[in-house]
Design a protein around this motif. Structure first.
Motif, PDB file in Angstrom:
ATOM      1  N   THR A   1       1.010  -1.079  -0.141  1.00 52.82           N
ATOM      2  CA  THR A   1      -0.116  -0.205  -0.013  1.00 52.82           C
ATOM      3  C   THR A   1       0.735   1.357   0.209  1.00 52.82           C
ATOM      4  OG1 THR A   1      -1.792  -1.180   1.074  1.00 52.82           O
ATOM      5  CG2 THR A   1      -1.877   1.255   1.268  1.00 52.82           C
ATOM      6  N   ILE A   2       0.740   2.173  -0.926  1.00 56.37           N
ATOM      7  CA  ILE A   2       1.469   3.328  -1.217  1.00 56.37           C
ATOM      8  C   ILE A   2       0.611   4.577  -0.498  1.00 56.37           C
ATOM      9  CG2 ILE A   2       2.820   4.989  -2.725  1.00 56.37           C
ATOM     10  CD1 ILE A   2       3.656   1.888  -2.669  1.00 56.37           C
ATOM     11  N   TYR A   3       1.232   5.188   0.364  1.00 59.29           N
ATOM     12  CA  TYR A   3       0.333   6.589   1.107  1.00 59.29           C
ATOM     13  C   TYR A   3       1.201   7.649   0.132  1.00 59.29           C
ATOM     14  CZ  TYR A   3      -1.486   3.447   4.379  1.00 59.29           C
ATOM     15  OH  TYR A   3      -2.210   2.594   5.129  1.00 59.29           O
ATOM     16  N   LEU A   4       0.174   8.519  -0.474  1.00 56.05           N
ATOM     17  CA  LEU A   4       1.083   9.568  -1.242  1.00 56.05           C
ATOM     18  C   LEU A   4       1.197  10.883  -0.491  1.00 56.05           C
ATOM     19  CD1 LEU A   4      -1.547   9.389  -4.334  1.00 56.05           C
ATOM     20  CD2 LEU A   4       0.887   8.580  -4.068  1.00 56.05           C
TER      21      LEU A   4
ATOM     22  N   GLU B   1      -4.484   7.798  -9.339  1.00 58.55           N
ATOM     23  CA  GLU B   1      -5.578   7.906  -8.514  1.00 58.55           C
ATOM     24  C   GLU B   1      -5.722   6.848  -7.239  1.00 58.55           C
ATOM     25  OE1 GLU B   1      -8.029  10.349  -8.716  1.00 58.55           O
ATOM     26  OE2 GLU B   1      -6.953  11.171 -10.303  1.00 58.55           O
ATOM     27  N   PRO B   2      -6.153   7.180  -6.114  1.00 59.43           N
ATOM     28  CA  PRO B   2      -6.392   6.153  -4.920  1.00 59.43           C
ATOM     29  C   PRO B   2      -7.087   5.044  -5.606  1.00 59.43           C
ATOM     30  CG  PRO B   2      -7.108   8.434  -4.325  1.00 59.43           C
ATOM     31  CD  PRO B   2      -6.734   8.608  -5.829  1.00 59.43           C
TER      32      PRO B   2
ATOM     33  N   THR C   1      -1.800  -0.779  -4.115  1.00 57.33           N
ATOM     34  CA  THR C   1      -2.794  -0.023  -3.513  1.00 57.33           C
ATOM     35  C   THR C   1      -2.425   1.472  -3.032  1.00 57.33           C
ATOM     36  OG1 THR C   1      -4.078  -2.012  -2.605  1.00 57.33           O
ATOM     37  CG2 THR C   1      -4.707   0.109  -2.011  1.00 57.33           C
ATOM     38  N   VAL C   2      -2.958   2.337  -3.771  1.00 57.18           N
ATOM     39  CA  VAL C   2      -2.830   3.839  -3.622  1.00 57.18           C
ATOM     40  C   VAL C   2      -3.745   4.299  -2.376  1.00 57.18           C
ATOM     41  CG1 VAL C   2      -2.324   5.942  -4.605  1.00 57.18           C
ATOM     42  CG2 VAL C   2      -1.441   3.928  -5.819  1.00 57.18           C
ATOM     43  N   SER C   3      -2.935   5.322  -1.419  1.00 65.10           N
ATOM     44  CA  SER C   3      -4.171   5.719  -0.554  1.00 65.10           C
ATOM     45  C   SER C   3      -3.353   7.109  -0.097  1.00 65.10           C
ATOM     46  CB  SER C   3      -3.982   4.847   0.743  1.00 65.10           C
ATOM     47  OG  SER C   3      -4.812   5.586   1.475  1.00 65.10           O
ATOM     48  N   GLU C   4      -4.299   8.067   0.002  1.00 63.05           N
ATOM     49  CA  GLU C   4      -3.792   9.255   0.217  1.00 63.05           C
ATOM     50  C   GLU C   4      -3.842   9.633   1.801  1.00 63.05           C
ATOM     51  OE1 GLU C   4      -5.270  12.220  -3.117  1.00 63.05           O
ATOM     52  OE2 GLU C   4      -6.630  12.148  -1.478  1.00 63.05           O
TER      53      GLU C   4
END
Length: 767
Positions: free
Chosen positions: A693-696, A743-744, A764-767
C-alpha cells in the motif's frame, strides 16, 4: 510397674523437640551469608547449624553450666543451692537449670515455672541425654535460645547485633551473646546498657581468671562497645533468595554463588542503573553461568530500584520479547542441517511476505551479504529470508529442542517474525542454551569427538546438586560441534559498543561470542555472550513494558555484559572440532562451494553437513570480445576471437543495491549490437513491493506529490515501457525510475522491455 515406668520414660520425649518455623537462609559457595527471609512467625530464627562456635561455646558453658559435660542432664549441687536460696528468700531467685534442662524448657513453650514443672524438665532432660550427644544438645540450645526481641539462636543474633557470622565474633561479642539468653530484655537499644555491660564484663573477668583469655585480650574485650541498633541482614542476592524460598522455605541452602563476583556485579549494576534511570529505564537483570559445571555464579534478578518500579520482580525467569537474540540459533540450525555455509551470500533486498515487510535497523540494504556477516551485523531482512528458506516449522523444532519454555504456541502463531522478536523467552532459558552450546563444543573436543545425551540441561544454584550430562554417544544433541563452532566464530565478530571498539588491539582482551537483541518499540534490550568457561546474560528495560528511546541492546545491555566479563578470569578460545569438519574449496566472492568456473577460490573448513550445499550459482562463463567490453557469440564474432571469462553476476535486484556498497562489482558487459542475444533476460521491481500500500505524500502547499517507481533490469540499456491498468504512462532507458501520480485505489503496474519480457505488480494507492 517398673516396666511400665520404663516404657513411659522411653516415650515421654517427643521425637522432634522444636517445630517452630525457621528463616530461609542462602549462603555462597564459600558459606558466606547472601540473604535471609524471616520465619513465618515473624522471628529471626535460623535453621539449626551443625556446630557451635568455640568462643560462644566456652562463654555459654562458663556462664550457664560449667559442668555440662559431667552431669547426666541435671546438676544436683546447683539444684540444692537454688532450692536453698529460693526457700530462704520466699521467692524464685535462682533457677539451677542445666543447659539440657533449658533446652527442654525452650521446647515446652508457655509452661509456668513451678517446682512440678521443674521436675518434669529434669526427667525429660535425662531422657534427652540418652538420645543425643552433649554437643548436639548444646547445638539445640544455641539454635533456639532467645536473644532479645524477635531474634532466636546464635546465628541470627550474631548477624542482627554484630553483622557477621557467629564463628567470626570476638571474645567480647561472644560473651555478650552468652549472657543474653539469661535476660534477653537487656538488649533493647538504649536500655539496660549498664546491666548488660556488667554481666558481660563479669563473664570476661571469669574467662581471664581461669586462663581462657590473656590479660591483653581481656583489656581489649572490656573496652569494646555493646551492640546498639540491630543490623539489617545481608541482601546480596535477594531475588535468588525468593526463588529458593519457593521450593525450600525455612531451609538453609548453600548455593553455587560466588560472593566476590556477586558483590562486584551488584556494584556494576548499581553504576549502570544510576545512568539508565536518567532515561527512565529502571530495571535490569544479570545472570552468570559456569559452562563446565552449569552452576549459577551470579544472580541479579532486578536493579536496585524502588517499589514503584517493581524492584521485587525477578525478571530472570520472566518472558520478554526476544528481539534478535534467537538469530544465532537459526544460523546454527541452517549450518547443522547443511543448508548454509558461513560465507554464503544471502539476499538483502526489500522484501515482503504478504502483509509482513521486515526492515533492517538502519533501513538500508546491501543487496547481498555473507551469512556470517548478516548474523554479526544483526541484519533483519537476510535473517527473515533465511528463515523463510529454511522453513518455519524446521526452525521451531530446533527451538523446542532447546527447551525454551515460553514458546507456548505453534510455529504458525509466530510466523516469520519469530526471528525478530515475535516470540518471548527469558534470560534463564537463553543463557542455559548458550551455555549448553559452549559445553557441547567443549565436551566434543575433550571426549574423543563424542557428545553427551543430556547436554541441554538446566543450570543449578544449589551446591548440593550436580548436573547429570548423561552418557557419551556419537549422536549429536541439538547442534553438531562444527555448527556451534562456526556460529561462535561469527558471533565473535559482532561490533562491540563504542567504548570497546578497539578490543582486538589489546593483549588482555578476550574473545567472546556474543549477541544483542532489541525488541519492537524499544521495550527490551538483551546481550548474551559466551566464552569457553562462562556465559553472561543481561536484560535491560522496564518491568511494566514501557519502551524508551535508546533502549537498544548494543547501547544499554552490552556494556554491562562486557564489564561483567572483565571481572571473570580470561578464557582461551574454543578448539576447532576437526572431526566434524572438512576442508573444501570455497568461492571467495560468493562463499558457496567453488564451481568449475569460479575465478578466485580458497580452502576453508566447513561443517561436514555443508558438503551437500550447491556449488556457486553466481559465477557464469561469459563470452567476450578481445577487449572485454562486449559480450559476443558465434553469430557476430569468429570463435578464435572469443574469450571465455568467469563473471560474478548477481540477480538484478541484488545487484542494484550491491554495487552501491561494492564499487568493484562489475555488471555484465552488454552484447555487441551486431550479435544475436540468446541469454535469459530478468527484471525485478525495486519499489514498490508486490501487494503493498502506497501512501501519497503531501507538500507544504497541500498538493499531493508523486512517488517513484523503480525497476532493476539485467540489461539496463534496454528500453522499458510502463503501464498503469493498461494505460501507457512512459518509457525509461539505462535508469529505470519513473515518477507517477495515480488515483487512490487498487492498480496493476505492468512493465514490458523492448524484447517483449513482461512483469506485473499489484499495488494499492491511498492518500
Amino acid at each position: 510397674m517398673l516396666f511400665v515406668l520404663l516404657i513411659v520414660y522411653y516415650f515421654c520425649l517427643p521425637k522432634k523437640l522444636f517445630k517452630d518455623p525457621t528463616a530461609t537462609i542462602i549462603t555462597s559457595q564459600s558459606n558466606e551469608l547472601l540473604g535471609a527471609l524471616i520465619a513465618d512467625d515473624g522471628q529471626w530464627r535460623f535453621p539449626a547449624n551443625n556446630t557451635v562456635p568455640e568462643k560462644f561455646k566456652t562463654c555459654i558453658l562458663q556462664f550457664e553450666d560449667e559442668y555440662f559435660y559431667q552431669h547426666p542432664g541435671f546438676n544436683p549441687v546447683s539444684i540444692f543451692k537454688a532450692l536453698k536460696d529460693n526457700l530462704s528468700s520466699g521467692s524464685v531467685k535462682r533457677g539451677g537449670s542445666t543447659l539440657t534442662q533449658q533446652v527442654i524448657r525452650l521446647s515446652r513453650k508457655g509452661q509456668s515455672r513451678t517446682y512440678f514443672e521443674k521436675l518434669k524438665e529434669l526427667i525429660l532432660a535425662t531422657r534427652l541425654e540418652f538420645r543425643l550427644s552433649k554437643d548436639d544438645i548444646l547445638n539445640l540450645y544455641a539454635s533456639h535460645a532467645p536473644f532479645g526481641g524477635n531474634v532466636v539462636g546464635i546465628d541470627a543474633a550474631s548477624w542482627r547485633y554484630f553483622n557477621r557470622n557467629a564463628s567470626n565474633l570476638s571474645w567480647a561479642e561472644s560473651a555478650t551473646l552468652a549472657v543474653l539468653p539469661n535476660a534477653p530484655s537487656l538488649i533493647y537499644p538504649g536500655k539496660n546498657q549498664e546491666r548488660l555491660l556488667e554481666k558481660r564484663n563479669r563473664l570476661l573477668k571469669k574467662l581471664f581468671k581461669n586462663g581462657t583469655i590473656d590479660e591483653l585480650t581481656y583489656e581489649l574485650s572490656i573496652a569494646e562497645n555493646l551492640p546498639q541498633k540491630p543490623y539489617p541482614l545481608p541482601q546480596i542476592a535477594p531475588h535468588l533468595l525468593q526463588k529458593v524460598a519457593k521450593k525450600n522455605r525455612g531451609e538453609r541452602i548453600k548455593t553455587t554463588i560466588s560472593i566476590e563476583l556477586q558483590e562486584q556485579t551488584n556494584a556494576l549494576v548499581k553504576q549502570h542503573y544510576d545512568l539508565l534511570k536518567q532515561n527512565e529505564i529502571h530495571n535490569l537483570s544479570v545472570l552468570v553461568l559456569d559452562v563446565k559445571t552449569r552452576e549459577v555464579l551470579t544472580y541479579i534478578g532486578n536493579s536496585p530500584t524502588d517499589k514503584t518500579h517493581q524492584n521485587s520482580v525477578d525478571i530472570i525467569d520472566k518472558p520478554r520479547s526476544t528481539g534478535s537474540i534467537l538469530k544465532p540459533f537459526l544460523y546454527a540450525a541452517m549450518l547443522d542441517a547443511g543448508d548454509l555455509l558461513p560465507n554464503t551470500l544471502v539476499a538483502d533486498v526489500p522484501t515482503q511476505f504478504g502483509s509482513y515487510q521486515p526492515e533492517n535497523y538502519n533501513q538500508t540494504y546491501d543487496g547481498a551479504v555473507k551469512a556470517n556477516e548478516a548474523l554479526s551485523r544483526s541484519l533483519n531482512v537476510p535473517m527473515v529470508r533465511m528463515l523463510k528458506e529454511f522453513g518455519l516449522d524446521r526452525f521451531y523444532h530446533y527451538l523446542k529442542a532447546l527447551q525454551l519454555k515460553d514458546l507456548k504456541y505453534n510455529a504458525n502463531h509466530y510466523g516469520l517474525s519469530l526471528i525478530l522478536g515475535g516470540a518471548e523467552s527469558n534470560l534463564w532459558d537463553l543463557c542455559k542454551s548458550y551455555a549448553s552450546m559452549a559445553s557441547t563444543l567443549n565436551h566434543f573436543n575433550s571426549n574423543s569427538s563424542q557428545y553427551f545425551t543430556n547436554e541441554f540441561s538446566q543450570p543449578i544454584y544449589n551446591s548440593n546438586e550436580t548436573v547429570d550430562f548423561g552418557k557419551l554417544t556419537s549422536e549429536k544433541g541439538v547442534f553438531d560441534a562444527a555448527s556451534i563452532f562456526l556460529t561462535f566464530e561469527s558471533m565473535k565478530q559482532v561490533n562491540r559498543p563504542e567504548s570497546d571498539e578497539s578490543w582486538n588491539y589489546y593483549d588482555s582482551s578476550q574473545e567472546i561470542a556474543w549477541k544483542t537483541g532489541t525488541s519492537f518499540g524499544f521495550r527490551d534490550a538483551w546481550a548474551i555472550g559466551t566464552t569457553k568457561d562462562y556465559v553472561v546474560g543481561v536484560w535491560v528495560g522496564n518491568a511494566d513494558g514501557e519502551g524508551r528511546p535508546g533502549l537498544v541492546g548494543v547501547q544499554t545491555a552490552a556494556p554491562i555484559m562486557f564489564d561483567v566479563f572483565d571481572l571473570l578470569p580470561k578464557s582461551e578460545w574454543f578448539a576447532k572440532p576437526y572431526d566434524e569438519m572438512l576442508e573444501v574449496s570455497i568461492c571467495k566472492k560468493s562463499g558457496y562451494r567453488a564451481s568449475p568456473v569460479c575465478d578466485v577460490t580458497e580452502l576453508k573448513y566447513i561443517q561436514t553437513s555443508g558438503k551437500k550445499t550447491e556449488p556457486c550459482p553466481f559465477h557464469k562463463l561469459v563470452h567476450v570480445n578481445a577487449s572485454g567490453h562486449y559480450q559476443v557469440n558465434s553469430s557476430c564474432e569468429d570463435i578464435s576471437n572469443i574469450t571465455n571469462t568467469s563473471w560474478f553476476v548477481l540477480p538484478p535486484l541484488q545487484a542494484y543495491y550491491f554495487k552501491n556498497k561494492n564499487p568493484f562489482y562489475k555488471p555484465l558487459p552488454p552484447f555487441r549490437i551486431d550479435c544475436t542475444e540468446s541469454s535469459r533476460i530478468s527484471m525485478e521491481f525495486i519499489y514498490p513491493n508486490q501487494q503493498s500500500t502506497i501512501y501519497l505524500p503531501k507538500g507544504f502547499d497541500g498538493k499531493t506529490n508523486e512517488f517513484i517507481l523503480k525497476v532493476a533490469h539485467s540489461k539496463p540499456e534496454l528500453e522499458i515501457h510502463w503501464y498503469i491498468d493498461s494505460n501507457y504512462i512512459g518509457s525509461t532507458k539505462d535508469i529505470h525510475d519513473l515518477a507517477v501520480l495515480p488515483e487512490p485505489g487498487k492498480h496493476i503496474i505492468t512493465i514490458v522491455d523492448e524484447l517483449g519480457n513482461e512483469l506485473k505488480h499489484h499495488i494499492t494507492v491511498s492518500e
